[in-house]
Motif scaffolding. Structure first.
Motif, PDB file in Angstrom:
ATOM      1  N   ILE A 127     -45.516  18.114 -41.549  1.00  0.00           N
ATOM      2  CA  ILE A 127     -45.925  16.735 -41.827  1.00  0.00           C
ATOM      3  C   ILE A 127     -45.106  16.178 -42.982  1.00  0.00           C
ATOM      4  N   ALA A 180     -51.223  11.632 -39.778  1.00  0.00           N
ATOM      5  CA  ALA A 180     -50.426  11.347 -40.977  1.00  0.00           C
ATOM      6  C   ALA A 180     -49.161  10.556 -40.692  1.00  0.00           C
ATOM      7  N   THR A 181     -48.547  10.771 -39.520  1.00  0.00           N
ATOM      8  CA  THR A 181     -47.204  10.216 -39.297  1.00  0.00           C
ATOM      9  C   THR A 181     -47.103   9.307 -38.076  1.00  0.00           C
ATOM     10  N   ILE A 211     -39.589   5.818 -39.133  1.00  0.00           N
ATOM     11  CA  ILE A 211     -40.815   5.469 -38.408  1.00  0.00           C
ATOM     12  C   ILE A 211     -41.146   3.997 -38.651  1.00  0.00           C
ATOM     13  N   ARG A 268     -51.876   7.128 -41.128  1.00  0.00           N
ATOM     14  CA  ARG A 268     -50.831   6.102 -41.158  1.00  0.00           C
ATOM     15  C   ARG A 268     -51.267   4.830 -40.439  1.00  0.00           C
ATOM     16  N   ARG A 269     -51.839   4.962 -39.238  1.00  0.00           N
ATOM     17  CA  ARG A 269     -52.225   3.775 -38.484  1.00  0.00           C
ATOM     18  C   ARG A 269     -53.671   3.889 -37.992  1.00  0.00           C
ATOM     19  N   GLU A 309     -41.518   1.032 -35.921  1.00  0.00           N
ATOM     20  CA  GLU A 309     -42.743   0.226 -35.820  1.00  0.00           C
ATOM     21  C   GLU A 309     -42.430  -1.277 -35.911  1.00  0.00           C
ATOM     22  N   THR A 369     -41.687  15.281 -41.718  1.00  0.00           N
ATOM     23  CA  THR A 369     -41.668  14.047 -40.925  1.00  0.00           C
ATOM     24  C   THR A 369     -41.855  12.845 -41.837  1.00  0.00           C
ATOM     25  N   LEU A 370     -42.724  12.999 -42.819  1.00  0.00           N
ATOM     26  CA  LEU A 370     -42.944  11.879 -43.734  1.00  0.00           C
ATOM     27  C   LEU A 370     -41.680  11.565 -44.526  1.00  0.00           C
TER      28      LEU A 370
END
Ligand code: SF4
Lengths: 482, 197
Positions: B168, A162-163, B178, A54-55, B182, B171-172
């Motif tokens: 995962i 991933a998150t 998220i 992701r980052r 950010e 969460t995605l």
């Protein structure tokens, strides 16, 4: 009324993405350090699921555990192959995965390469008030700069890649207060060992520690890194220092630290990151600085500490039966007997290195003692492994490498080295090592290897005399006080 | 993660108690870089014994493993779950499991079903000759001989396994939250989390 909060609670609150009904929180992770041992299966998991990082801009990859610390390029600049095929394979995997997923890699030939926990602060990747994770338990080190930093497992590494988040439950808080002034010859490593001895290896389990008191306020960042590094040895996944002027002076101008107006804004925010006056900790441990002396370990757990002037404890003196049995087992493994003076214990190996004590101040402290002296004849092998290529370069600029090699030490390339028996740097079975690392577990430095944890100055002192030695004796001689 | 709804097929009648993760996958496998192929190392030591169930052609490729008490104790290595998964196992049935193993198995799409010892004994017997049927929706283990055993499972884990949702993936599913976080930090403290270009 505003709720009074500890430093930990402030950082936690600033990172909650979502709070679940059962109290677990989705926590944002600002910085992720990746090394070659715990990441291959995580990257593979992403690949199999067709996911990306992701980052990548918040992720930094550095190999350290498996790298040999002998020269990595031959005279023609060609790469020297790594003998162990599995180590070579883990390194190759990181070198493949990082570019494939767009993650910056500091490779084995880069001068910035080193142990992840040395590189992060040194590059300004680690910043106050951030959450920082790495697939390695000594990630607690980064708390020295006021980052909430902890080690994670491979599934979690994949989850963060991933998150950029983790699902976590909030920890309890513990303050560790050391007030007063450290005595002559007493170093941050002795403070860290004293805390392990005081709290025990399970005492911090479930807590995040905050180091408070004049001793920690007066300590350099490098000393704080040594103390925070060993938080995990006292059971705490994280240990925090409130960021202060010492922190800001250390970070200013580091390659990845904020610049210009960003820097000013960052410092203004960092100054708010202190435990509110009157905020409550779940537990409080208070140690008097005057009680901390040059320390060594006698057993196979970092809590097995004793003053270097002391004697090996008698297992019969432990109250509970399981501790008695463990102590006896440790003594058998270490080849020591109850009542033996630590200062009479001869060592054959000296290791100055690891994420606990491989920074420039550590090397300076050891070199100061070794200047003009030579290792004892009983020492079979002594080596210095700088924590990073930049530490190595700095030390060479100061001429420290010459002091070490003239004294009979080997001067190596940066990496984890003999901290753990994963790469070729091992201590042979049955032989004894005065080591500046953080774990004296059975077999940690190689099968059957016997480890005594000490400060860099004490490691140098042991090298000079060939036995565990009270560094104050040598320091006094130096100052003409004896 | 593959969905797990019903699993039907042969089962390894293993039954051993206190199987630690060292037995499931010896520590020298920890230096590998892949979770695939680890099935080769699964039960490596036991497989040196002639007549072990894992090399018996009668059970080759079984998706179910029947084990004894305290399965998966010892070190927390996730490699144990990877090894079983690579062997093709989707369900382990035992009277009890170590917590960490159970959680690692779940993260890797493997159901750990707890049944009492009597049920295990009966299933061990049936597995010698016949298939076993596991139905996660119904929370049952059945055989063609009218055996029917029910097991408990945490509703969240059940939901994830049925839907093939890994943590995962879940969460995605929250990626918006998220992103919002950010964006806010990128505004307040751009030096901490830069805005995504
Ligand atoms: S130096 Fe030792 S403790 Fe530090 S990261 Fe490397 S192996 Fe771990």
């Amino acid at each position: 009324m505003v709720k009074l909060r500890t430093l930990y609670e402030k950082i936690w609150d600033a990172h909650v993405v979502e709070r679940r009904p059962d109290g677990t929180c989705l926590i944002y992770i600002d910085r992720h350090l990746v090394h070659e041992v715990t990441s291959p299966q995580a990257f593979e998991g992403l690949r199999l699921a067709g996911r990306k990082v992701r980052r990548p801009d918040l992720t930094l990859a550095v190999p350290d555990h498996n790298l040999p610390t002998t020269p990595r390029r031959d005279a023609d600049g060609h790469r020297v192959p790594i003998a162990d095929p599995e180590s070579a394979q883990q390194l190759a995997a990181l070198e493949r995965n990082a570019p494939e997923f767009g993650v910056r890699l500091i490779g084995d030939a880069d001068v910035e390469q080193g142990i992840v926990h040395v590189v992060g602060p040194e590059q300004g990747f680690t910043l106050p008030g951030t959450t920082l994770v790495c697939g390695d338990s000594h990630t607690s080190s980064h708390g020295a700069l006021g980052a909430l930093a902890f080690g994670i497992g491979t599934s979690e590494v994949e989850h963060v890649l991933a998150t950029q988040t983790l699902l976590l439950k909030q920890s309890k808080t513990m303050e560790v207060v050391v007030e007063g002034k450290l005595g002559f010859g007493v170093t941050p490593k002795d403070v860290a060992l004293a805390i392990c001895g005081h709290i025990g290896t399970a005492g911090g389990t479930g807590y995040v520690m905050e180091y408070r008191g004049s001793v920690f306020r007066d300590m350099s960042i490098e000393g704080r890194l040594t103390v925070a590094n060993m938080s995990i040895e006292a059971g705490a996944r994280s240990g925090l220092f409130a960021p202060d002027d010492t922190t800001f002076a250390y970070l200013k101008g580091r390659p990845m630290a904020p610049k210009g107006a960003d820097w000013d804004a960052a410092v203004a925010w960092w100054r708010t990151l202190v435990t509110d006056e009157g905020a409550q900790f779940d537990k409080s441990v208070v140690i008097d600085a005057a009680d901390i002396v040059p320390t060594v370990t006698w057993g196979t757990s970092p809590e097995d500490v004793v003053a270097v002037t002391g004697v090996v404890p008698d297992p019969a003196s432990f109250e509970d039966a399981s501790k008695r049995a463990a102590a006896q087992k440790s003594l058998d493994y270490m080849g020591l007997t109850a009542g033996q003076k630590l200062a009479d214990v001869a060592v054959e190996h000296i290791f100055i290195g690891s994420c606990t004590n491989s920074r420039i101040e550590d090397l300076r402290a050891a070199a100061a003692l070794l200047d003009g002296r030579h290792i004892a004849s009983g020492i079979k092998h002594a080596m210095v492994v700088p924590g990073s290529g930049l530490v190595k370069r700095q030390a060479e600029a100061e001429g420290l490498d010459r002091i070490f090699t003239d004294a009979g030490f080997e001067w190596r390339e940066p990496g984890c080295s003999a901290c753990l028996g994963m790469n070729p740097d091992k201590v042979p079975a049955g032989e004894r090592c005065a080591s500046t690392s953080n774990r004296n577990f059975m077999g940690r430095q190689g099968p059957g290897a016997r480890t005594h944890l000490v400060s860099p100055a004490m490691a140098a002192a042991a090298a000079i005399t060939g036995r565990l030695t009270d560094v104050r004796e040598l320091l006094k001689k130096e100052e003409g006080m004896a | 993660m593959d969905k797990l709804t019903t699993v039907e097929g042969k089962a390894y009648p293993f039954g051993m108690k206190n199987v630690d993760t060292d037995i499931i996958i010896p520590s020298h496998w920890l230096k590998t870089i892949s979770r695939n192929g680890m099935g080769k190392g699964a039960f490596e030591v036991l497989r040196k014994e002639p007549g072990n169930v894992f090399d018996d052609p009668a059970y080759a490729g079984s998706p179910i493993l029947i084990a004894g008490d305290n399965f998966g104790c010892g070190s927390s290595r996730e490699h144990a779950a990877w090894a079983l998964g690579d062997l093709g196992i989707r369900v382990v049935i035992a009277p009890s499991f170590s917590d960490i193993f159970s959680s690692n198995a779940f993260k890797n799409g493997i159901l750990t079903a707890v049944l009492p010892q009597e049920a295990i004994d009966r299933l061990m017997e049936v597995a010698q000759t016949d298939d076993i049927h596991v139905d996660l929706e119904q929370q049952t283990v059945t055989t063609q001989f009218q055996d029917r055993f029910s097991f408990e499972i945490d509703p969240f884990r059940k939901h994830c396994l049925l839907g093939g949702l890994d943590e995962i993936g879940l969460t995605l599913g929250d990626a918006d939250g998220i992103g919002v976080y950010e964006a806010k930090v990128a505004q307040d403290r751009p030096w901490m989390i830069p805005a995504v270009a």
